[in-house]
Design a protein around this motif. Structure first.
Motif, PDB file in Angstrom:
ATOM      1  N   UNK A  24       0.823  -1.213   0.000  1.00 24.57           N
ATOM      2  CA  UNK A  24       0.000   0.000   0.000  1.00 24.57           C
ATOM      3  C   UNK A  24       0.860   1.266   0.000  1.00 24.57           C
ATOM      4  N   UNK A  25       2.106   1.149   0.465  1.00 29.50           N
ATOM      5  CA  UNK A  25       3.024   2.297   0.494  1.00 29.50           C
ATOM      6  C   UNK A  25       3.867   2.422  -0.771  1.00 29.50           C
ATOM      7  N   UNK A  26       3.710   1.505  -1.711  1.00 25.77           N
ATOM      8  CA  UNK A  26       4.536   1.493  -2.918  1.00 25.77           C
ATOM      9  C   UNK A  26       4.533   2.825  -3.671  1.00 25.77           C
ATOM     10  N   UNK A  27       3.375   3.481  -3.882  1.00 20.79           N
ATOM     11  CA  UNK A  27       3.404   4.749  -4.622  1.00 20.79           C
ATOM     12  C   UNK A  27       4.263   5.832  -3.968  1.00 20.79           C
ATOM     13  N   UNK A  28       4.491   5.746  -2.668  1.00 18.93           N
ATOM     14  CA  UNK A  28       5.304   6.744  -1.977  1.00 18.93           C
ATOM     15  C   UNK A  28       6.773   6.698  -2.397  1.00 18.93           C
ATOM     16  N   UNK A  29       7.162   5.664  -3.108  1.00 25.14           N
ATOM     17  CA  UNK A  29       8.544   5.561  -3.615  1.00 25.14           C
ATOM     18  C   UNK A  29       8.749   6.423  -4.859  1.00 25.14           C
ATOM     19  N   UNK A  30       7.671   6.994  -5.390  1.00 24.63           N
ATOM     20  CA  UNK A  30       7.711   7.723  -6.654  1.00 24.63           C
ATOM     21  C   UNK A  30       7.452   9.217  -6.447  1.00 24.63           C
ATOM     22  N   UNK A  31       8.076  10.017  -7.309  1.00 26.97           N
ATOM     23  CA  UNK A  31       7.761  11.443  -7.372  1.00 26.97           C
ATOM     24  C   UNK A  31       6.355  11.600  -7.940  1.00 26.97           C
ATOM     25  N   UNK A  32       5.756  12.779  -7.785  1.00 25.04           N
ATOM     26  CA  UNK A  32       4.388  13.008  -8.286  1.00 25.04           C
ATOM     27  C   UNK A  32       4.247  12.703  -9.775  1.00 25.04           C
ATOM     28  N   UNK A  33       5.279  13.013 -10.546  1.00 25.83           N
ATOM     29  CA  UNK A  33       5.218  12.724 -11.977  1.00 25.83           C
ATOM     30  C   UNK A  33       6.073  11.501 -12.318  1.00 25.83           C
TER      31      UNK A  33
END
Length: 155
Positions: A24-33
């Motif tokens: 569930x925290x995977x997207x937090x590894x990425x910048x907004x774009x």
């Protein structure tokens, strides 16, 4: 470059912990774009855009995880990621381009674990305002062109 390589390796250690234990925290590894693309080695070498998965921005990654956790039905499996040391290819300003090899094992109840995917991450990182690395782009270039089961979880 050694300090940069150590920072990228620390990031990758965190990344595989997240995808194996707290997806569930995977997207937090990425910048907004930040983008995420899974494709075969053949597609990558011929610069073909076709792939298994293609997300251009973080909101798409969030949607993917929400669907996986709340709406999708897929066979229960545990994935374990192992990642090798990175190689820094370029570092300019707040951006770093690096690669790192990976292997993903899949295990299911009552089955012998097996290799799910092998390949190389082709990454572009950016530092956020706090100095932490975030993925601006992660291309998971697979050595194999067939994935044994539906690719539900991130590589």
């Amino acid at each position: 470059m050694e300090g940069l390589a150590a920072a990228v390796d620390r990031f990758n250690t965190h990344y595989v912990y997240v995808v194996d234990n707290d997806v569930s925290s995977w997207p937090e590894c990425f910048a907004e774009d930040g983008g995420y693309h899974v494709l075969t080695k053949d597609s990558a070498s011929e610069d073909l855009p076709a792939g298994f998965l293609f997300f251009e921005r973080k909101p798409q990654l969030i949607d993917r995880i929400n669907a996986l956790l709340n709406a999708s039905i897929y066979p229960k499996a545990n994935l374990r990621h192992l990642i090798g040391a990175c190689k820094i290819h370029e570092a300019t300003g707040d951006r770093i381009k690096a690669t790192a090899p990976f292997v993903v094992y899949e295990s299911r109840e009552q089955e012998v674990p097996s290799v799910y995917a092998t390949g190389q991450y082709e990454d572009e990182f950016i530092r956020n305002e706090g100095g932490e690395l975030l993925l601006l782009s992660r291309r998971c270039v697979l050595d194999n062109d067939i994935v044994r089961t539906m690719m539900a979880l991130p590589l």
